[in-house]
Design a protein around this motif. Structure first.
Motif, PDB file in Angstrom:
ATOM      1  N   GLU A  69       0.835  -1.201   0.000  1.00 31.36           N
ATOM      2  CA  GLU A  69       0.000   0.000   0.000  1.00 31.36           C
ATOM      3  C   GLU A  69       0.870   1.252   0.000  1.00 31.36           C
ATOM      4  O   GLU A  69       1.903   1.311   0.681  1.00 31.36           O
ATOM      5  CB  GLU A  69      -0.918   0.021   1.230  1.00 31.36           C
ATOM      6  N   SER A  70       0.453   2.257  -0.747  1.00 30.41           N
ATOM      7  CA  SER A  70       1.220   3.500  -0.825  1.00 30.41           C
ATOM      8  C   SER A  70       1.001   4.336   0.432  1.00 30.41           C
ATOM      9  O   SER A  70       0.001   4.164   1.149  1.00 30.41           O
ATOM     10  CB  SER A  70       0.780   4.299  -2.051  1.00 30.41           C
ATOM     11  N   VAL A  71       1.933   5.267   0.668  1.00 25.80           N
ATOM     12  CA  VAL A  71       1.805   6.203   1.794  1.00 25.80           C
ATOM     13  C   VAL A  71       0.541   7.048   1.607  1.00 25.80           C
ATOM     14  O   VAL A  71      -0.207   7.308   2.551  1.00 25.80           O
ATOM     15  CB  VAL A  71       3.058   7.105   1.870  1.00 25.80           C
ATOM     16  N   SER A  72       0.270   7.460   0.369  1.00 23.27           N
ATOM     17  CA  SER A  72      -0.909   8.300   0.083  1.00 23.27           C
ATOM     18  C   SER A  72      -2.202   7.588   0.485  1.00 23.27           C
ATOM     19  O   SER A  72      -3.099   8.207   1.064  1.00 23.27           O
ATOM     20  CB  SER A  72      -0.980   8.631  -1.411  1.00 23.27           C
ATOM     21  N   ASP A  73      -2.292   6.293   0.163  1.00 26.59           N
ATOM     22  CA  ASP A  73      -3.510   5.545   0.513  1.00 26.59           C
ATOM     23  C   ASP A  73      -3.598   5.333   2.016  1.00 26.59           C
ATOM     24  O   ASP A  73      -4.665   5.485   2.615  1.00 26.59           O
ATOM     25  CB  ASP A  73      -3.523   4.177  -0.192  1.00 26.59           C
ATOM     26  N   THR A  74      -2.453   4.989   2.637  1.00 30.70           N
ATOM     27  CA  THR A  74      -2.469   4.728   4.079  1.00 30.70           C
ATOM     28  C   THR A  74      -2.953   5.957   4.848  1.00 30.70           C
ATOM     29  O   THR A  74      -3.797   5.850   5.729  1.00 30.70           O
ATOM     30  CB  THR A  74      -1.059   4.316   4.565  1.00 30.70           C
ATOM     31  N   ILE A  75      -2.455   7.125   4.480  1.00 32.36           N
ATOM     32  CA  ILE A  75      -2.825   8.324   5.252  1.00 32.36           C
ATOM     33  C   ILE A  75      -4.296   8.675   5.044  1.00 32.36           C
ATOM     34  O   ILE A  75      -4.963   9.148   5.970  1.00 32.36           O
ATOM     35  CB  ILE A  75      -1.905   9.538   4.934  1.00 32.36           C
ATOM     36  N   ARG A  76      -4.821   8.416   3.859  1.00 29.72           N
ATOM     37  CA  ARG A  76      -6.249   8.681   3.631  1.00 29.72           C
ATOM     38  C   ARG A  76      -7.102   7.825   4.560  1.00 29.72           C
ATOM     39  O   ARG A  76      -8.124   8.255   5.079  1.00 29.72           O
ATOM     40  CB  ARG A  76      -6.614   8.356   2.180  1.00 29.72           C
ATOM     41  N   ILE A  77      -6.649   6.594   4.754  1.00 31.20           N
ATOM     42  CA  ILE A  77      -7.400   5.669   5.623  1.00 31.20           C
ATOM     43  C   ILE A  77      -7.235   6.079   7.091  1.00 31.20           C
ATOM     44  O   ILE A  77      -8.213   6.171   7.826  1.00 31.20           O
ATOM     45  CB  ILE A  77      -6.925   4.222   5.360  1.00 31.20           C
TER      46      ILE A  77
END
Lengths: 306, 148
Positions: A82-90
């Motif tokens: 998982e990308s950092v961008s996706d993780t932070i959105r979650i």
């Protein structure tokens, strides 16, 4: 909404306000004990860290908030790609604020661009570690009463030590700070700090090799560890690792009010016999780290305590 | 001297350092455009000795000429309309470069995160130094790099 990526994100005035708040927390911890009740911090640590992660968690718990997160990339969805961008959105859906440590430089900045909660850079590779700098500034100001008019010795690995680079960046903004850069030839301060920061700001500094030559003039000695992980060659590391050892005999050369700071962990560069010297403040520094992180969380969450 | 026909609408990039025209061809993404392009290499120049020239026949707004400032801001850009030079664009170092150069720092998040724009900001106009937005790795402008 504000994030913290670099210690220079705050102006000198904003920094003063933050450090004032940290000092008030130190004096009146009870006043802040419920300030973040119902709020959560996510500690997203993609690489191991003991002090920084625990310091953030202690800070939030002291404010009455709660903590969630992970302490290595293996135990996070990064292991699944998982990308950092996706993780932070979650994570933005789970927590109110986040502290991120990542081995890749700029990862917290990427997170801040996609986040709907404040992101604190808790260390990104060899790039920035702003909350360590805030800790150092609070320690110096609390124990010396000022951030200007100081002669500061920076000793050890000045080449790879990001805490040293960040501290220099932060301190050149204060008047009459003189730096004594103490390092072996191989670990001298890089050009981009010497030329772009010290020379450009007309900062008074000199470079020396022997710690003994610098000690008598210092108001403050900032020791650093020679970091094994930065060397490609074991032989070079072995040659450098015990280049400086601050011991009781050397402390006798120092002023009675000189302070010794260290970002920790220390290995051999400060002998344990120095720990009981009242000038050794590196364990106090850890406590200041909690106060300044409490102040930072309150500031970024815009929580006001009357 | 070699003669290349007149443009009706487009740009003439003059005073390109000899040998650099193909790089500019790539940076302007001319290979992806369906327009008439003439590249003249090693033309005689009183000022430079030798120079390259590129002529592009296309609507002017189809080209991102800002990137030329990064490559070499001394290039002369003549804007052509109705077969006449209507203006000369003054180049300067762009404040920001997006997806023009890539960060070479293996520790930079751009080496891991998919779909991330490669963004560089102009950190020191005097020394023509750019820094990666994410890791602050230093890059010199192309002209400085060539002449360093």
């Amino acid at each position: 909404m504000r994030h913290l990526m670099s210690p220079l994100d705050f102006t000198v005035e904003e920094l003063d306000k933050l450090l004032d708040l940290a000092n008030d927390i130190e004096k009146n911890p009870q006043k802040y004990a419920h300030a973040c009740e119902g709020k959560k911090i996510a500690t997203l640590f993609y690489e191991p860290s003991t002090r920084t992660r625990l310091s953030f968690e202690a800070a939030m718990l002291n404010l009455g908030g709660s903590v969630l997160g992970f302490s290595s990339a293996d135990s996070s969805s990064a292991a699944k790609g998982e990308s950092v961008s996706d993780t932070i959105r979650i994570v933005s859906c789970y927590a109110d604020i986040c502290a991120m440590r990542h081995p890749k430089e700029g990862a917290p900045l990427v997170a801040s661009l996609k986040s709907s909660i404040p992101v604190i850079n808790a260390g990104d590779g060899g790039h920035q570690h702003p909350t360590q700098t805030l800790t150092d500034l609070l320690t110096i100001r609390s124990l010396k009463g000022r951030l200007g008019n100081l002669t500061i010795g920076l000793c050890g690995d000045l080449k790879f030590g990001r805490t040293v680079h960040s501290l220099i960046h932060a301190l050149v903004r204060y008047p009459n700070v003189r730096f004594v850069l103490i390092s072996p030839e191989e670990l001298r301060i890089p050009d981009y700090i010497r030329d772009d920061v010290l020379v450009r700001n007309n900062q008074s500094f000199r470079e020396v090799i022997r710690l003994e030559d610098a000690l008598p003039e210092l108001d403050l000695l900032y020791m650093t560890r020679v970091q094994k992980e930065r060397f490609f060659n074991e032989e070079d590391y072995v040659r450098m690792k015990d280049f400086y050892i601050l011991d009781k005999a050397k402390m006798e050369l120092a002023r009675p009010d000189m302070l010794v700071l260290h970002p920790l962990p220390r290995v051999n560069e400060i002998s344990v016999e120095v720990d009981d010297d009242p000038r050794a403040v590196y364990f106090k520094q850890v406590q200041y780290g909690v106060y300044v992180r409490m102040a930072l969380i309150l500031t970024l969450l815009e929580v006001e305590v009357c | 001297m070699l003669n290349v026909g007149q443009l009706n609408e487009g740009v003439v990039l003059d005073h390109i350092e000899a040998g650099k025209s193909m790089q500019i061809y790539q940076y302007l993404k001319l290979d992806k455009m369906d327009c008439c392009v003439a590249i003249i290499k090693n033309a005689h120049s009183n000022k430079m000795g030798k120079k390259d020239i590129i002529k592009v026949e296309c609507p002017i707004d189809q080209l991102d000429l800002n990137v030329l400032g990064y490559i070499d801001h001394r290039i002369t850009v003549n804007i052509i309309q109705d077969a006449k030079i209507v203006s000369k664009k003054v180049l300067s170092l762009p404040k920001q470069l997006v997806n023009i150069i890539s960060c070479k720092n293996p520790r930079c998040i751009t080496s891991l995160e998919p779909g991330l724009d490669q963004v560089f900001f102009l950190a020191d106009p005097e020394k023509e130094i750019y820094r990666c937005r994410y890791c602050e790795e230093k890059f010199r402008s192309m002209r400085r790099k060539t002449h360093a």
